[in-house]
Design a protein around this motif. Structure first.
Motif, mmCIF file in Angstrom:
data_model
loop_
_atom_site.group_PDB
_atom_site.id
_atom_site.type_symbol
_atom_site.label_atom_id
_atom_site.label_comp_id
_atom_site.label_asym_id
_atom_site.label_seq_id
_atom_site.Cartn_x
_atom_site.Cartn_y
_atom_site.Cartn_z
ATOM 1 N N PHE A 19 0.888 -1.219 -0.017
ATOM 2 C CA PHE A 19 0.072 -0.083 0.048
ATOM 3 C C PHE A 19 0.974 1.293 -0.154
ATOM 4 N N HIS A 23 0.959 3.185 -3.462
ATOM 5 C CA HIS A 23 -0.093 4.486 -3.603
ATOM 6 C C HIS A 23 0.556 5.744 -3.069
ATOM 7 N N LEU A 89 -6.791 7.282 -5.711
ATOM 8 C CA LEU A 89 -6.963 6.092 -4.570
ATOM 9 C C LEU A 89 -8.152 5.474 -4.548
ATOM 10 N N ARG A 90 -9.290 6.263 -4.570
ATOM 11 C CA ARG A 90 -10.605 5.489 -4.775
ATOM 12 C C ARG A 90 -10.806 4.626 -5.807
ATOM 13 N N ALA A 94 -8.885 2.043 -2.377
ATOM 14 C CA ALA A 94 -8.744 2.617 -0.879
ATOM 15 C C ALA A 94 -10.052 3.169 -0.249
ATOM 16 N N ARG A 95 -9.794 3.157 1.192
ATOM 17 C CA ARG A 95 -10.811 3.227 2.082
ATOM 18 C C ARG A 95 -10.485 4.721 2.707
ATOM 19 N N LEU A 111 -7.303 9.039 5.128
ATOM 20 C CA LEU A 111 -7.264 7.603 4.256
ATOM 21 C C LEU A 111 -6.756 6.746 5.436
ATOM 22 N N ASP A 113 -4.893 3.090 5.986
ATOM 23 C CA ASP A 113 -4.089 1.996 5.266
ATOM 24 C C ASP A 113 -4.961 0.661 5.523
#
Length: 127
Positions: A19, A23, A89-90, A94-95, A111, A113
Motif C-alpha cells: 500500500f 500508492h 486512491l478511490r 482505498a478506504r 485515508l 491503510d
C-alpha cells in the motif's frame, strides 16, 4: 538511521508495504523480518510492525493491553492536488474515513491503510 520515525502496528506487513509503496510513494529502506519493515519518504521513516513476531512492538503491555492498529494519531502527507489524489486512491479501492474537508489552513481527508491506520492527505491553500 538516527532521526524521528513513526510506528504503525498493522495486521499484515506485506499489505502495508504494498500500500505505502504503490500508492503513497514510500520506499522500502529495510525489511529484516516478515513482521517488520522500515519505509521512507522525503526523509521520514515509517516503521510498520505486525501484531505478532519477535519484536518489541507486538508485545503485550504489563496491564494486559495489546498493541493494535487504528486510532486517530496519524502521519500527514502534503499533496499538490488533493482531489486528483483522492480520485486515484478511490479507483485503487482505498478506504477513506471522511470526505474532503476545507479548514483554515487547507483541505484534508483521512485515508486508512490496509490495517485501519489513518493517513491525513493535506493540500495547502494555493498562493
Amino acid at each position: 538511521m538516527p532521526g524521528i520515525s513513526m510506528r504503525y502496528i498493522v495486521h499484515d506487513v506485506d499489505a502495508a508495504v504494498e500500500f505505502y509503496t504503490r500508492h503513497l510513494s514510500f520506499s522500502v529502506a529495510l525489511r529484516p523480518a516478515p513482521s517488520f519493515a522500515i519505509l521512507t519518504r522525503d526523509g521520514f521513516r515509517l516503521l510498520v510492525s505486525g501484531m505478532t513476531g519477535p519484536g518489541g512492538a507486538s508485545q503485550t503491555m504489563p496491564d494486559g493491553r495489546k498493541p493494535e492498529p487504528g486510532g486517530w494519531n496519524r502521519i500527514q502527507i502534503e499533496v499538490a492536488d488533493l482531489e486528483a489524489e483522492v480520485a486515484a486512491l478511490r479507483q485503487a479501492g482505498a478506504r477513506f474515513r471522511n470526505e474532503i474537508v476545507q479548514g483554515m489552513g487547507g483541505k484534508q481527508i483521512l485515508l486508512d491503510d490496509p490495517a485501519g491506520n489513518p493517513i491525513e492527505l493535506f493540500e495547502a491553500p494555493k498562493r
